[in-house]
Design a protein around this motif. Sequence first.
Motif, PDB file in Angstrom:
ATOM      1  N   TYR A 117      51.997  25.797  32.768  1.00  0.00           N
ATOM      2  CA  TYR A 117      52.028  26.186  34.193  1.00  0.00           C
ATOM      3  C   TYR A 117      53.245  25.579  34.898  1.00  0.00           C
ATOM      4  CZ  TYR A 117      47.113  27.012  32.889  1.00  0.00           C
ATOM      5  OH  TYR A 117      45.978  27.379  32.241  1.00  0.00           O
ATOM      6  N   PRO A 118      53.435  24.235  34.830  1.00  0.00           N
ATOM      7  CA  PRO A 118      54.659  23.714  35.477  1.00  0.00           C
ATOM      8  C   PRO A 118      55.935  24.207  34.807  1.00  0.00           C
ATOM      9  CG  PRO A 118      53.428  21.934  34.368  1.00  0.00           C
ATOM     10  CD  PRO A 118      52.536  23.132  34.397  1.00  0.00           C
ATOM     11  N   ILE A 119      55.907  24.410  33.508  1.00  0.00           N
ATOM     12  CA  ILE A 119      57.109  24.891  32.820  1.00  0.00           C
ATOM     13  C   ILE A 119      57.491  26.287  33.343  1.00  0.00           C
ATOM     14  CG2 ILE A 119      57.991  25.754  30.592  1.00  0.00           C
ATOM     15  CD1 ILE A 119      56.561  23.403  29.233  1.00  0.00           C
ATOM     16  N   SER A 120      56.507  27.188  33.403  1.00  0.00           N
ATOM     17  CA  SER A 120      56.807  28.553  33.853  1.00  0.00           C
ATOM     18  C   SER A 120      57.164  28.581  35.335  1.00  0.00           C
ATOM     19  CB  SER A 120      55.609  29.470  33.609  1.00  0.00           C
ATOM     20  OG  SER A 120      55.397  29.616  32.237  1.00  0.00           O
ATOM     21  N   ALA A 121      56.528  27.709  36.115  1.00  0.00           N
ATOM     22  CA  ALA A 121      56.851  27.651  37.544  1.00  0.00           C
ATOM     23  C   ALA A 121      58.312  27.254  37.722  1.00  0.00           C
ATOM     24  CB  ALA A 121      55.936  26.645  38.253  1.00  0.00           C
ATOM     25  N   ARG A 122      58.727  26.209  37.005  1.00  0.00           N
ATOM     26  CA  ARG A 122      60.125  25.742  37.132  1.00  0.00           C
ATOM     27  C   ARG A 122      61.100  26.790  36.640  1.00  0.00           C
ATOM     28  NH1 ARG A 122      58.201  20.192  36.108  1.00  0.00           N
ATOM     29  NH2 ARG A 122      58.518  19.126  38.095  1.00  0.00           N
ATOM     30  N   ALA A 123      60.735  27.476  35.555  1.00  0.00           N
ATOM     31  CA  ALA A 123      61.626  28.510  35.013  1.00  0.00           C
ATOM     32  C   ALA A 123      61.873  29.599  36.053  1.00  0.00           C
ATOM     33  CB  ALA A 123      61.041  29.105  33.738  1.00  0.00           C
ATOM     34  N   ALA A 124      60.893  29.798  36.944  1.00  0.00           N
ATOM     35  CA  ALA A 124      61.034  30.817  37.995  1.00  0.00           C
ATOM     36  C   ALA A 124      61.704  30.238  39.246  1.00  0.00           C
ATOM     37  CB  ALA A 124      59.660  31.384  38.347  1.00  0.00           C
ATOM     38  N   GLY A 125      62.024  28.937  39.220  1.00  0.00           N
ATOM     39  CA  GLY A 125      62.651  28.310  40.378  1.00  0.00           C
ATOM     40  C   GLY A 125      61.661  27.781  41.393  1.00  0.00           C
ATOM     41  N   ALA A 126      60.354  27.925  41.105  1.00  0.00           N
ATOM     42  CA  ALA A 126      59.312  27.462  42.032  1.00  0.00           C
ATOM     43  C   ALA A 126      58.989  25.992  41.784  1.00  0.00           C
ATOM     44  CB  ALA A 126      58.067  28.326  41.873  1.00  0.00           C
ATOM     45  N   THR A 127      58.188  25.425  42.672  1.00  0.00           N
ATOM     46  CA  THR A 127      57.829  24.014  42.581  1.00  0.00           C
ATOM     47  C   THR A 127      56.391  23.868  42.117  1.00  0.00           C
ATOM     48  OG1 THR A 127      59.295  23.605  44.446  1.00  0.00           O
ATOM     49  CG2 THR A 127      57.709  21.864  43.916  1.00  0.00           C
ATOM     50  N   PRO A 128      56.187  23.228  40.954  1.00  0.00           N
ATOM     51  CA  PRO A 128      54.809  22.997  40.524  1.00  0.00           C
ATOM     52  C   PRO A 128      54.175  21.851  41.311  1.00  0.00           C
ATOM     53  CG  PRO A 128      56.359  22.233  38.837  1.00  0.00           C
ATOM     54  CD  PRO A 128      57.177  22.764  39.974  1.00  0.00           C
ATOM     55  N   VAL A 129      52.908  22.009  41.647  1.00  0.00           N
ATOM     56  CA  VAL A 129      52.166  20.977  42.393  1.00  0.00           C
ATOM     57  C   VAL A 129      50.855  20.733  41.658  1.00  0.00           C
ATOM     58  CG1 VAL A 129      51.027  20.412  44.587  1.00  0.00           C
ATOM     59  CG2 VAL A 129      53.165  21.731  44.595  1.00  0.00           C
ATOM     60  N   ALA A 130      50.523  19.457  41.421  1.00  0.00           N
ATOM     61  CA  ALA A 130      49.277  19.130  40.713  1.00  0.00           C
ATOM     62  C   ALA A 130      48.217  18.656  41.698  1.00  0.00           C
ATOM     63  CB  ALA A 130      49.539  18.060  39.660  1.00  0.00           C
ATOM     64  N   ALA A 131      47.030  19.211  41.638  1.00  0.00           N
ATOM     65  CA  ALA A 131      45.912  18.749  42.471  1.00  0.00           C
ATOM     66  C   ALA A 131      45.065  17.779  41.653  1.00  0.00           C
ATOM     67  CB  ALA A 131      45.057  19.942  42.908  1.00  0.00           C
ATOM     68  N   PRO A 132      44.643  16.660  42.266  1.00  0.00           N
ATOM     69  CA  PRO A 132      43.859  15.681  41.498  1.00  0.00           C
ATOM     70  C   PRO A 132      42.568  16.275  40.945  1.00  0.00           C
ATOM     71  CG  PRO A 132      44.011  15.057  43.843  1.00  0.00           C
ATOM     72  CD  PRO A 132      44.870  16.254  43.649  1.00  0.00           C
ATOM     73  N   GLU A 133      42.158  15.744  39.800  1.00  0.00           N
ATOM     74  CA  GLU A 133      40.852  16.108  39.243  1.00  0.00           C
ATOM     75  C   GLU A 133      39.890  14.964  39.531  1.00  0.00           C
ATOM     76  OE1 GLU A 133      41.102  17.348  35.115  1.00  0.00           O
ATOM     77  OE2 GLU A 133      42.895  18.560  35.507  1.00  0.00           O
ATOM     78  N   ARG A 134      38.629  15.217  39.282  1.00  0.00           N
ATOM     79  CA  ARG A 134      37.620  14.191  39.461  1.00  0.00           C
ATOM     80  C   ARG A 134      37.028  13.903  38.090  1.00  0.00           C
ATOM     81  NH1 ARG A 134      33.529  13.873  44.309  1.00  0.00           N
ATOM     82  NH2 ARG A 134      35.113  15.109  45.382  1.00  0.00           N
ATOM     83  N   ALA A 135      37.346  12.732  37.557  1.00  0.00           N
ATOM     84  CA  ALA A 135      36.873  12.351  36.220  1.00  0.00           C
ATOM     85  C   ALA A 135      37.162  13.468  35.207  1.00  0.00           C
ATOM     86  CB  ALA A 135      35.390  11.988  36.228  1.00  0.00           C
ATOM     87  N   ARG A 136      38.409  13.880  35.182  1.00  0.00           N
ATOM     88  CA  ARG A 136      38.887  14.873  34.201  1.00  0.00           C
ATOM     89  C   ARG A 136      38.192  16.228  34.327  1.00  0.00           C
ATOM     90  NH1 ARG A 136      38.185  10.194  32.471  1.00  0.00           N
ATOM     91  NH2 ARG A 136      36.085  10.755  31.758  1.00  0.00           N
ATOM     92  N   ARG A 137      37.789  16.569  35.540  1.00  0.00           N
ATOM     93  CA  ARG A 137      37.238  17.900  35.787  1.00  0.00           C
ATOM     94  C   ARG A 137      37.918  18.446  37.036  1.00  0.00           C
ATOM     95  NH1 ARG A 137      32.474  20.014  34.039  1.00  0.00           N
ATOM     96  NH2 ARG A 137      31.937  17.967  33.256  1.00  0.00           N
ATOM     97  N   ALA A 138      38.254  19.739  37.017  1.00  0.00           N
ATOM     98  CA  ALA A 138      38.896  20.349  38.176  1.00  0.00           C
ATOM     99  C   ALA A 138      38.022  20.146  39.410  1.00  0.00           C
ATOM    100  CB  ALA A 138      39.119  21.834  37.918  1.00  0.00           C
ATOM    101  N   ASP A 139      38.680  19.967  40.559  1.00  0.00           N
ATOM    102  CA  ASP A 139      37.978  19.674  41.805  1.00  0.00           C
ATOM    103  C   ASP A 139      38.366  20.764  42.821  1.00  0.00           C
ATOM    104  OD1 ASP A 139      37.281  18.745  44.330  1.00  0.00           O
ATOM    105  OD2 ASP A 139      37.740  16.644  43.854  1.00  0.00           O
TER     106      ASP A 139
END
Length: 363
Positions: A117-139
């Motif tokens: 996801y961040p690799i493809s975002a950067r390849a398109a010139g966009a900015t990847p942003v990560a949202a925190p997870e809660r104990a290794r589960r998407a929140d």
Amino acid sequence: MPSAPPPQPGILEIALYQGGASKVAGVRDVLKLSSNENPAGPPPSAVEAAAGALRTMHLYPPTDHASLRAAIAEAHGLDPERVICGVGSDEVITFLCQAFAGPGDEVLHTEHGFLMYPISARAAGATPVAAPERARRADVDALLDACTERTRLVFLANPNNPTGTMLGGQDVVRLADGLPEGCLLVLDGAYAEYVEDFDGGLKLAETRENVVVTRTFSKIYGLGGMRVGWGYGPRAVIDVLNRVRGPFNLSTPALAAAEAAVRDEAFLRRTRADNAANRTALQAGLDALGIAFDPSEANFVLARLESAEAAEAADSFLQSRGVIVRRVAAYGLPEGLRITVGDAEGVARVLDALAAFRAERAA
Ligand SMILES: *Cc1c(COP(=O)(O)O)cnc(C)c1O
């Protein structure tokens, strides 16, 4: 001498994707548990279909993938006009970023989300942003909070790689319905088939204007080397993606193999059942060794050692015994080792090696 032009913004920030290793110097009998491949190999039906297709390799493949799309639509009860096929689901992810995100736009993913996801975002010139997870589960709340007016795509692998955890249907609906205007939710279902009675979000994509699902033939269907994946979404979105897709992106043998595989329900059922049984054995073995993990919904288990140092030492020890697993420090999990669920023999071998590692450390 004239120089080459500089690359587009963002390209040099891409960290090269590291594939799972498949060799250990000096070890002959290697057990590769680093890329979540099917330990049973490909479906024989797919091998036969691909071999037959080799006879027409002088001809260009079909550009509309009509036959494969029809088979996919039939297997899942979908509209074939809303299916797009790619060179792995990676290519569908690339199309999404290329078509919907560019300089100034944000592409949101979860803290321990898939690195493409961040690799493809950067390849398109966009900015990847990560949202925190809660104990290794998407929140869901953290994802919604991280959305801005510049967010164009939100990627959620469900189940997620490398954590093996997943969000329930209600949470996914809340995420889809809570996103701002003009933002697509991409549900990456690379491991969806391993979950009993789970459609990977296809029904949600059927009824929403802002949801796309991606799927792959690389995991449960055992065709990682053939490179076939697909996406399902609103007609308008699929139409956009088809404009950036190369006309001959999939080869004739790859199309034939995938079509045979998606029609081979017996193979799918057998692999799902084998994976569930062997995953139970792997998790029970980790438990017995006192190694932490989150119960996995996929075909791998993320083992968590006491420290990054312990994970590195365990990885080296396993390699010396010819067992290759995946370190996931690049995913923000330096203490983790992602172990693909092998066949019964493979599970026993990795557990034996981990027991020996523990014994050696205690000595
Ligand atoms: C393996 C994997 C894929 C599949 O990639 P392909 O390009 O289809 O081989 C997609 N997403 C996730 C999260 C994966 O782990």
